[in-house]
Design a protein around this motif. Structure first.
Motif, PDB file in Angstrom:
ATOM      1  N   GLU A   2       9.847 -32.645 106.847  1.00  0.00           N
ATOM      2  CA  GLU A   2       9.780 -33.019 105.436  1.00  0.00           C
ATOM      3  C   GLU A   2       8.409 -33.626 105.147  1.00  0.00           C
ATOM      4  O   GLU A   2       8.055 -34.672 105.684  1.00  0.00           O
ATOM      5  N   LEU A   3       7.612 -32.953 104.313  1.00  0.00           N
ATOM      6  CA  LEU A   3       6.284 -33.459 103.991  1.00  0.00           C
ATOM      7  C   LEU A   3       6.389 -34.758 103.201  1.00  0.00           C
ATOM      8  O   LEU A   3       7.232 -34.898 102.315  1.00  0.00           O
ATOM      9  N   VAL A   4       5.488 -35.697 103.520  1.00  0.00           N
ATOM     10  CA  VAL A   4       5.498 -37.026 102.910  1.00  0.00           C
ATOM     11  C   VAL A   4       4.195 -37.261 102.157  1.00  0.00           C
ATOM     12  O   VAL A   4       3.100 -37.056 102.698  1.00  0.00           O
ATOM     13  N   PHE A   5       4.321 -37.672 100.890  1.00  0.00           N
ATOM     14  CA  PHE A   5       3.197 -38.257 100.160  1.00  0.00           C
ATOM     15  C   PHE A   5       3.475 -39.749 100.111  1.00  0.00           C
ATOM     16  O   PHE A   5       4.516 -40.187  99.637  1.00  0.00           O
ATOM     17  N   ASP A   6       2.527 -40.529 100.589  1.00  0.00           N
ATOM     18  CA  ASP A   6       2.736 -41.951 100.857  1.00  0.00           C
ATOM     19  C   ASP A   6       2.072 -42.816  99.785  1.00  0.00           C
ATOM     20  O   ASP A   6       0.947 -42.534  99.355  1.00  0.00           O
ATOM     21  N   GLY A   7       2.752 -43.888  99.388  1.00  0.00           N
ATOM     22  CA  GLY A   7       2.260 -44.718  98.302  1.00  0.00           C
ATOM     23  C   GLY A   7       1.128 -45.658  98.621  1.00  0.00           C
ATOM     24  O   GLY A   7       0.453 -46.141  97.703  1.00  0.00           O
ATOM     25  N   HIS A   8       0.874 -45.941  99.911  1.00  0.00           N
ATOM     26  CA  HIS A   8      -0.188 -46.910 100.203  1.00  0.00           C
ATOM     27  C   HIS A   8      -0.613 -46.850 101.658  1.00  0.00           C
ATOM     28  O   HIS A   8       0.209 -46.866 102.575  1.00  0.00           O
ATOM     29  N   ASN A   9      -1.933 -46.813 101.882  1.00  0.00           N
ATOM     30  CA  ASN A   9      -2.492 -47.014 103.219  1.00  0.00           C
ATOM     31  C   ASN A   9      -3.857 -47.682 103.101  1.00  0.00           C
ATOM     32  O   ASN A   9      -4.457 -47.710 102.025  1.00  0.00           O
ATOM     33  N   ASP A  10      -4.335 -48.221 104.226  1.00  0.00           N
ATOM     34  CA  ASP A  10      -5.624 -48.911 104.287  1.00  0.00           C
ATOM     35  C   ASP A  10      -6.588 -48.227 105.246  1.00  0.00           C
ATOM     36  O   ASP A  10      -7.427 -48.880 105.864  1.00  0.00           O
ATOM     37  N   VAL A  11      -6.505 -46.893 105.343  1.00  0.00           N
ATOM     38  CA  VAL A  11      -7.357 -46.186 106.294  1.00  0.00           C
ATOM     39  C   VAL A  11      -8.834 -46.329 105.945  1.00  0.00           C
ATOM     40  O   VAL A  11      -9.687 -46.387 106.843  1.00  0.00           O
ATOM     41  N   LEU A  12      -9.187 -46.429 104.664  1.00  0.00           N
ATOM     42  CA  LEU A  12     -10.592 -46.571 104.306  1.00  0.00           C
ATOM     43  C   LEU A  12     -11.177 -47.872 104.828  1.00  0.00           C
ATOM     44  O   LEU A  12     -12.355 -47.918 105.218  1.00  0.00           O
ATOM     45  N   LEU A  13     -10.393 -48.941 104.840  1.00  0.00           N
ATOM     46  CA  LEU A  13     -10.869 -50.205 105.399  1.00  0.00           C
ATOM     47  C   LEU A  13     -11.150 -50.052 106.884  1.00  0.00           C
ATOM     48  O   LEU A  13     -12.199 -50.493 107.386  1.00  0.00           O
ATOM     49  N   ARG A  14     -10.226 -49.419 107.622  1.00  0.00           N
ATOM     50  CA  ARG A  14     -10.446 -49.225 109.052  1.00  0.00           C
ATOM     51  C   ARG A  14     -11.692 -48.385 109.319  1.00  0.00           C
ATOM     52  O   ARG A  14     -12.506 -48.696 110.190  1.00  0.00           O
ATOM     53  N   LEU A  15     -11.859 -47.316 108.542  1.00  0.00           N
ATOM     54  CA  LEU A  15     -13.019 -46.450 108.730  1.00  0.00           C
ATOM     55  C   LEU A  15     -14.315 -47.184 108.407  1.00  0.00           C
ATOM     56  O   LEU A  15     -15.329 -46.993 109.089  1.00  0.00           O
ATOM     57  N   LEU A  16     -14.293 -48.037 107.382  1.00  0.00           N
ATOM     58  CA  LEU A  16     -15.489 -48.806 107.031  1.00  0.00           C
ATOM     59  C   LEU A  16     -15.848 -49.777 108.151  1.00  0.00           C
ATOM     60  O   LEU A  16     -17.022 -49.870 108.560  1.00  0.00           O
ATOM     61  N   VAL A  17     -14.873 -50.507 108.652  1.00  0.00           N
ATOM     62  CA  VAL A  17     -15.138 -51.469 109.725  1.00  0.00           C
ATOM     63  C   VAL A  17     -15.705 -50.756 110.952  1.00  0.00           C
ATOM     64  O   VAL A  17     -16.682 -51.215 111.569  1.00  0.00           O
ATOM     65  N   ASN A  18     -15.119 -49.628 111.308  1.00  0.00           N
ATOM     66  CA  ASN A  18     -15.608 -48.896 112.470  1.00  0.00           C
ATOM     67  C   ASN A  18     -16.990 -48.306 112.226  1.00  0.00           C
ATOM     68  O   ASN A  18     -17.817 -48.233 113.145  1.00  0.00           O
ATOM     69  N   MET A  19     -17.284 -47.877 111.001  1.00  0.00           N
ATOM     70  CA  MET A  19     -18.608 -47.360 110.669  1.00  0.00           C
ATOM     71  C   MET A  19     -19.658 -48.460 110.808  1.00  0.00           C
ATOM     72  O   MET A  19     -20.771 -48.223 111.310  1.00  0.00           O
ATOM     73  N   LEU A  48       2.622 -36.261 107.338  1.00  0.00           N
ATOM     74  CA  LEU A  48       2.022 -37.103 106.299  1.00  0.00           C
ATOM     75  C   LEU A  48       0.993 -36.255 105.557  1.00  0.00           C
ATOM     76  O   LEU A  48      -0.142 -36.085 105.996  1.00  0.00           O
ATOM     77  N   ALA A  49       1.385 -35.703 104.413  1.00  0.00           N
ATOM     78  CA  ALA A  49       0.587 -34.701 103.716  1.00  0.00           C
ATOM     79  C   ALA A  49      -0.429 -35.310 102.762  1.00  0.00           C
ATOM     80  O   ALA A  49      -1.298 -34.609 102.245  1.00  0.00           O
ATOM     81  N   GLU A 121      -1.944 -26.194 101.311  1.00  0.00           N
ATOM     82  CA  GLU A 121      -2.992 -25.674 102.193  1.00  0.00           C
ATOM     83  C   GLU A 121      -3.097 -26.454 103.501  1.00  0.00           C
ATOM     84  O   GLU A 121      -3.929 -26.125 104.352  1.00  0.00           O
ATOM     85  N   GLY A 122      -2.282 -27.486 103.662  1.00  0.00           N
ATOM     86  CA  GLY A 122      -2.318 -28.278 104.886  1.00  0.00           C
ATOM     87  C   GLY A 122      -3.490 -29.230 104.973  1.00  0.00           C
ATOM     88  O   GLY A 122      -3.892 -29.628 106.069  1.00  0.00           O
ATOM     89  N   ILE A 123      -4.056 -29.611 103.825  1.00  0.00           N
ATOM     90  CA  ILE A 123      -5.164 -30.554 103.771  1.00  0.00           C
ATOM     91  C   ILE A 123      -4.647 -31.885 103.248  1.00  0.00           C
ATOM     92  O   ILE A 123      -3.912 -31.926 102.253  1.00  0.00           O
ATOM     93  N   PHE A 124      -5.010 -32.978 103.892  1.00  0.00           N
ATOM     94  CA  PHE A 124      -4.539 -34.303 103.483  1.00  0.00           C
ATOM     95  C   PHE A 124      -4.974 -34.578 102.046  1.00  0.00           C
ATOM     96  O   PHE A 124      -6.161 -34.531 101.712  1.00  0.00           O
ATOM     97  N   ALA A 125      -4.003 -34.862 101.168  1.00  0.00           N
ATOM     98  CA  ALA A 125      -4.245 -35.083  99.741  1.00  0.00           C
ATOM     99  C   ALA A 125      -4.445 -36.577  99.495  1.00  0.00           C
ATOM    100  O   ALA A 125      -3.477 -37.340  99.443  1.00  0.00           O
TER     101      ALA A 125
END
Length: 350
Positions: A2-19, A48-49, A121-125
């Motif tokens: 079952e494909l999931v569209f999720d209401g909230h994540n903080d992946v951009l914060l993690r990517l910024l810190v690692n960058m 997680l679509a 198309e299988g691309i993260f939205a």
């Protein structure tokens, strides 16, 4: 799956810190990592679509206050942030979102049609969300620019105060009625979001602020990542009366996977069972109806149950809901359709 569209994540914060530490955010998301909760490979593995990806300006190393012998805690509110440094950080996070889009690692979506196309198309939205508007000026000029760049959802406050309103502290047990609500600038922000078609998130605002938004907005009421106060009485969770208002507006609540917002004792523990997630969903469905309940994981922003672990484990919750009696149509609504309906309404699509 079952494909999931999720209401909230903080992946951009993690990517910024690692960058900032020398990492490559595009490679990290596209190729995968052993850090955090979300990257492209793990998202695909767990269905997680897509989801709302937060621009969030951290107050630094935030930690919950240790609970006392009774499990109670009262974490002091973080102080307000200055606008100019907040704007710089917000722009840096938005830039990462654009880099991922340009590289084809995800697709930055500005309409529900674009979300559906990306998922097919299988691309993260990815949808740009702003969690706390410290980067926005009183005159809302920056809001216009962020909207033009793709911002389609925002929470006026995180759990601290700013020029637009007041946030709830991380306190257990506690009512969400912890202070004042919107400021005059906050009312102007709500009206501007209505005009532009930016969804308003009520997840971190005080109860008074919730009602201030409710009597001002023309959108459905939405809490992207909140749970049931009657089951876990942390200040961040929603009262029955708040959920009733969300139901009446045909809004949505996204289940937060944070263990502190799921457990009856409010503790931060990876050993939290799937049962606690299902019982919050059950309560919300009984209170608001199946059309008003969705998922809002808080991936990369909180400790989540070890039974989920990360984005790759998302189907474990779907299976638990299926075992609890949710049929295929109900699962589709919880996993993605309810979000698409509410986003379409907030974005003036229908």
């Amino acid at each position: 799956m079952e494909l999931v569209f999720d209401g909230h994540n903080d992946v951009l914060l993690r990517l910024l810190v690692n960058m900032q530490g020398g990492g490559d955010p595009v490679a990290e998301f596209r190729d995968g990592t052993d850090q955090g909760h979300i990257d492209g490979p793990r998202a695909r593995a767990g269905g997680l679509a897509g989801g709302m990806c937060a621009i969030y300006v951290s107050s630094g190393r935030f930690e919950l206050r240790r609970p006392d012998a009774d499990g109670h805690y009262d974490t002091p509110m973080e102080p307000p942030l200055e606008r100019q440094p907040s704007l710089d950080i917000a722009l840096a996070m938005a830039a990462i979102a654009f880099q991922l889009d340009r590289a084809g690692a995800w697709r930055l979506c500005r309409s529900t049609a674009e979300i559906r196309d990306a998922m097919e198309e299988g691309i993260f939205a990815a949808v740009l969300h702003m969690e706390g508007c410290e980067a926005i000026d009183r005159d809302l000029a920056a809001l216009e620019v962020f909207h033009a760049a793709g911002l389609r959802s925002l929470g006026p406050v995180w759990s601290r105060n700013n020029i637009f309103g007041h946030g709830v502290p991380f306190t257990f047990p506690s009512s969400p009625d912890t202070g004042a609500g919107l400021t005059d600038a906050g009312f102007d922000l709500v009206r501007a979001c209505n005009r532009l078609g930016i969804m308003i998130d009520l997840s971190h605002i005080t109860e008074k602020g919730f009602w201030d938004v409710a009597r001002t907005t023309d959108q459905p009421l939405v809490a992207t990542h909140s749970n049931v106060h009657a089951l876990t009485p942390v200040a961040r969770n929603l009262t029955d009366r708040q959920m009733d208002a969300i139901r009446e507006s045909r809004g949505v609540v996204g289940l937060n996977y944070a263990t502190t917002m799921l457990r009856p004792d409010g503790r931060e523990s990876a050993g939290t069972p799937l049962f606690d997630m299902v019982r919050h969903i059950d309560y919300m469905v009984e209170r608001m109806g199946i059309d008003c309940v969705a998922l809002g994981s808080d991936f990369d922003g909180a400790m989540i149950p070890a039974t989920i672990t990360d984005a790759a484990g998302n189907q474990n919750l779907v299976s638990a809901l299926s075992a609890a009696g949710y049929d295929a149509d109900s699962l589709r609504k919880i996993c993605r359709r309810n979000w698409l309906r509410v986003l379409g309404k907030a974005w003036h699509e229908h």
